[in-house]
Design a protein around this motif. Structure first.
Motif, PDB file in Angstrom:
ATOM      1  N   ASP A  42      -8.367   4.121  -3.138  1.00  0.00           N
ATOM      2  CA  ASP A  42      -7.716   3.576  -2.047  1.00  0.00           C
ATOM      3  C   ASP A  42      -6.040   3.397  -2.232  1.00  0.00           C
ATOM      4  O   ASP A  42      -5.713   3.651  -3.361  1.00  0.00           O
ATOM      5  CB  ASP A  42      -8.381   2.155  -1.419  1.00  0.00           C
ATOM      6  CG  ASP A  42      -8.177   1.218  -2.786  1.00  0.00           C
ATOM      7  OD1 ASP A  42      -6.936   1.087  -3.362  1.00  0.00           O
ATOM      8  OD2 ASP A  42      -8.956   0.446  -2.792  1.00  0.00           O
ATOM      9  N   SER A  43      -5.317   2.912  -1.410  1.00  0.00           N
ATOM     10  CA  SER A  43      -4.068   2.962  -1.092  1.00  0.00           C
ATOM     11  C   SER A  43      -3.261   1.693  -1.734  1.00  0.00           C
ATOM     12  O   SER A  43      -2.226   1.541  -1.592  1.00  0.00           O
ATOM     13  CB  SER A  43      -3.401   3.277   0.098  1.00  0.00           C
ATOM     14  OG  SER A  43      -3.796   2.350   0.983  1.00  0.00           O
TER      15      SER A  43
ATOM     16  N   CYS B 178       0.932  -1.250  -0.075  1.00  0.00           N
ATOM     17  CA  CYS B 178      -0.084   0.191   0.068  1.00  0.00           C
ATOM     18  C   CYS B 178       0.839   1.189   0.106  1.00  0.00           C
ATOM     19  O   CYS B 178       1.894   1.179   0.482  1.00  0.00           O
ATOM     20  CB  CYS B 178      -0.953   0.042   1.340  1.00  0.00           C
ATOM     21  SG  CYS B 178      -2.226  -1.300   1.230  1.00  0.00           S
ATOM     22  N   ALA B 179       0.304   2.403  -0.498  1.00  0.00           N
ATOM     23  CA  ALA B 179       1.082   3.567  -0.543  1.00  0.00           C
ATOM     24  C   ALA B 179       0.576   4.379   0.671  1.00  0.00           C
ATOM     25  O   ALA B 179      -0.415   5.021   0.870  1.00  0.00           O
ATOM     26  CB  ALA B 179       0.463   4.572  -1.881  1.00  0.00           C
ATOM     27  N   GLU B 180       1.253   3.901   1.708  1.00  0.00           N
ATOM     28  CA  GLU B 180       1.082   4.376   3.153  1.00  0.00           C
ATOM     29  C   GLU B 180       2.498   4.488   3.692  1.00  0.00           C
ATOM     30  O   GLU B 180       3.414   3.720   3.643  1.00  0.00           O
ATOM     31  CB  GLU B 180       0.110   3.687   3.629  1.00  0.00           C
ATOM     32  CG  GLU B 180       0.297   2.305   4.075  1.00  0.00           C
ATOM     33  CD  GLU B 180      -0.659   1.391   4.705  1.00  0.00           C
ATOM     34  OE1 GLU B 180      -1.800   1.933   4.338  1.00  0.00           O
ATOM     35  OE2 GLU B 180      -0.466   0.392   5.295  1.00  0.00           O
TER      36      GLU B 180
ATOM     37  N   MET C 127      -6.934   8.951  -0.320  1.00  0.00           N
ATOM     38  CA  MET C 127      -6.829   7.599  -0.176  1.00  0.00           C
ATOM     39  C   MET C 127      -7.810   6.848   0.555  1.00  0.00           C
ATOM     40  O   MET C 127      -7.631   6.002   1.505  1.00  0.00           O
ATOM     41  CB  MET C 127      -5.642   6.883   0.064  1.00  0.00           C
ATOM     42  CG  MET C 127      -4.635   7.368  -1.112  1.00  0.00           C
ATOM     43  SD  MET C 127      -3.050   6.700  -0.803  1.00  0.00           S
ATOM     44  CE  MET C 127      -2.726   6.324  -2.772  1.00  0.00           C
TER      45      MET C 127
ATOM     46  N   SER D  34       6.150   3.251   0.664  1.00  0.00           N
ATOM     47  CA  SER D  34       5.055   2.197   1.023  1.00  0.00           C
ATOM     48  C   SER D  34       5.270   1.370   2.178  1.00  0.00           C
ATOM     49  O   SER D  34       6.279   1.690   3.140  1.00  0.00           O
ATOM     50  CB  SER D  34       5.555   1.326  -0.157  1.00  0.00           C
ATOM     51  OG  SER D  34       6.544   0.297   0.098  1.00  0.00           O
TER      52      SER D  34
ATOM     53  N   PRO E 198      -1.381   8.391   4.479  1.00  0.00           N
ATOM     54  CA  PRO E 198      -1.512   7.930   2.784  1.00  0.00           C
ATOM     55  C   PRO E 198      -0.150   8.638   2.329  1.00  0.00           C
ATOM     56  O   PRO E 198       0.144   9.850   2.591  1.00  0.00           O
ATOM     57  CB  PRO E 198      -2.704   8.492   2.223  1.00  0.00           C
ATOM     58  CG  PRO E 198      -3.518   8.945   3.485  1.00  0.00           C
ATOM     59  CD  PRO E 198      -2.645   8.900   4.723  1.00  0.00           C
TER      60      PRO E 198
ATOM     61  N   PRO F 237       0.162   9.073  -1.513  1.00  0.00           N
ATOM     62  CA  PRO F 237      -0.074   9.211  -3.129  1.00  0.00           C
ATOM     63  C   PRO F 237       1.313   9.947  -3.685  1.00  0.00           C
ATOM     64  O   PRO F 237       1.867  10.821  -3.212  1.00  0.00           O
ATOM     65  CB  PRO F 237      -1.245   9.892  -3.090  1.00  0.00           C
ATOM     66  CG  PRO F 237      -1.339  10.811  -1.969  1.00  0.00           C
ATOM     67  CD  PRO F 237      -0.624  10.150  -0.715  1.00  0.00           C
TER      68      PRO F 237
END
Lengths: 460, 73
Positions: free
Chosen positions: A386-387, A342-344, B37, A420, A352, A354
């Motif tokens: 979403d991520s 996930c992009a977090e 997100m 990530s 998050p 992005p």
């Protein structure tokens, strides 16, 4: 079988559905928002149509617009993926009215299983266990305490109108009850404007175990075993495993029987998942129904790996009116694990992240490694959705083998441009507690600091 | 009179502005809620002050480091 279908989704799941369609010779129609003009799913589909601006409520959630494209493109069916409109009875109904096949259940089934309370009442009515509790209108102190006593300690008092973890308290014994009740009532009143409470058994070590099911139009219901999705952060799954470990054969067969009972009670057609909590803190192998998902799930590939099947293909077959093979044709072997990239940034409260995915590469795919993603190097990870960047799915002979493969694979994934959760995923795979045994949903909360620290130091 | 911009820590969109010009904010008060997100991220006052300007509007996209609200102490 269908000639052409529309996919009302984006990202990895849209790409994954297209893949099965290509194999089966079904033409695909993609829809996209202005933010997704150059997205992978748009390029993979046979044709694609813009359905509105970036915000999902103006594009991917607009039923009329999607139906319009389905009609003008002469699509025979709509695959909703997961999220967005997948569990929205309005789309299901609109398809029904327009004579388009919805690759999901009819609106009335979504309504029953979509409302958590109704789904639990349905489960209770056919003796599928739910978390023991008292949800009644009699809010007298003594009544509530008597129910707590009956349910057993520790119990949970929570606001009937609650949600999001607010207005709830664990009560360890009778002596604490009165004070906790007063506190929850105060919070319930101030958060939700209603001081009604419910009392439930407190699950000390909850494991999230779900059973994949399928039903056809001829009254046949099939289960495809269990998935363990206990590693979660804020109720979002992070790691999933099939068939899961630390579950006795007796428990597995009781859960499968309960899942099939539910599926047949609602005459479920298509693929779906029955989610349970198993209370690992008790020695009676208690499990409770929590909800049903009437759609394909994010973690479906691990079931596909151990059973050697394609669940999306079964969605098509069932919707096209074909009969399911009997249960004994479905046999599982080996062990599969999925990790969600996930992009977090887990070290900053899962903030998050992005941005531009400058580089994204994974090791060579094989029968032991599958990666489902909607992104390539150079793509923008948009803040509008979403991520989830990619799902890494490994298959091994045993859990130990799969864990080792996952660890190796993650270490060789390259991701640049955005932060990530890969370091966290690797830490989980290398964690001794995780490697040794099944864990419960408290795992990330309990070991969070430990899991994040060594990687940070190594990177710093 | 010292002025200070409260900046966005993420890339996302302004979901809801919960303050107004002239309002008094204490350190930690939520000034607006951003959405990124599918997560809601509150923007808090980094120091106490009076809101003298709101530099974005609801629905607008913002990037990391972009000033959102100007506070004056």
């Amino acid at each position: 079988m269908f000639v052409r279908i529309l996919i009302a989704n984006r990202g990895e799941i849209a790409c994954r559905v297209i893949k099965t369609c290509k194999r089966l010779g079904i033409e695909t129609v993609a829809v996209f928002s202005e933010a997704d003009r150059n997205a992978l799913h748009v390029q993979l589909a046979d044709e694609a149509h813009c359905i509105g601006p970036a915000p999902a409520r103006e594009s991917y959630l607009v039923v009329d617009r999607i139906l319009e494209v389905a009609k003008s493109s002469r699509s025979e069916a709509i695959h909703p993926g997961y999220g967005f409109l997948s569990e929205n009875p309005v789309l299901s109904q609109a398809c029904l009215d327009a004579g388009i096949v919805f690759l999901g259940p009819p609106p009335e089934v979504i309504r029953v299983m979509g409302a958590k309370d109704a789904a639990k009442r349905m489960a209770e009515s056919i003796d599928v266990p739910v978390i023991p509790g008292y949800h009644g209108d009699d809010q007298d102190d003594a009544t509530l305490q008597n129910h707590a006593q009956r349910i057993g300690w520790p119990c949970l008092i929570k606001a009937a109108a609650g949600g999001g973890g607010r207005g709830m308290r664990r009560v360890n014994d009778a002596a604490e009850f009165a004070q906790s009740l007063a506190a929850v009532r105060r919070e319930a009143k101030s958060f939700f404007g209603d001081d009604k409470v419910i009392v439930e058994r407190f699950i000390t070590q909850p494991r999230h175990i779900e059973v994949q099911v399928m039903g056809d139009n001829f009254g046949r219901y099939i289960h495809l075993g269990e998935r363990d999705c206990s590693i979660q952060r804020r109720h979002q799954k992070v790691i999933e495993e099939a068939p899961g470990c630390g579950l006795s054969d007796a428990l597995r067969s009781r859960m499968r029987a309960a899942a099939l009972k539910l599926a047949s009670a609602i005459e479920y057609k298509g693929v779906g998942t029955i989610e349970f909590l198993v209370d690992a803190g008790r020695d009676d192998e208690a499990f409770y129904f929590i909800e049903m998902n009437t759609r394909i799930q994010v973690e479906h590939p691990i079931t596909e790996k151990v059973f050697g099947i394609d669940l999306v293909e079964y969605q098509f077959l069932i919707a096209a009116g074909e009969a399911l093979p009997p249960q004994d044709r479905f046999n599982a072997s080996g062990y599969a694990i999925e990790a969600r990239i996930c992009a977090e940034d887990p070290s900053r409260g899962y903030r998050p992240t992005p941005g531009l995915l400058r580089e994204f590469s994974v090791p060579q795919l094989s029968e032991h490694l599958r990666v489902d993603t909607g992104f390539r190097s150079g793509d923008e990870i948009s803040p509008w959705y979403d991520s989830l960047v990619a799902k890494v799915i490994v298959y091994g002979e045993s859990r130990e083998d799969a864990v080792r493969k996952m660890s190796d694979t993650l270490a060789r994934c390259r991701i640049n441009g955005i932060s990530s959760n890969i370091p966290l995923l690797i830490s989980i795979m290398e964690n001794a507690v995780y490697q040794r045994t099944a864990v419960d949903t408290n795992f990330l909360q309990t070991y969070g600091d430990e899991l994040l620290t060594p990687r940070q130091a190594a990177l710093g | 009179m010292a002025e200070l911009n409260v900046e966005s820590e993420i890339t996302g969109a302004v979901w809801k502005i919960t303050t107004e010009i002239g309002a008094r904010a204490e350190k930690g008060d939520v000034l607006m809620i951003l959405e990124s997100m599918k997560m809601e991220i509150p923007v808090e006052a980094t120091q106490a002050g009076t809101v003298v300007r709101i530099l974005v509007s609801e629905g607008e996209t913002v990037s990391e480091g972009q000033p959102l609200v100007r506070l004056s102490d």
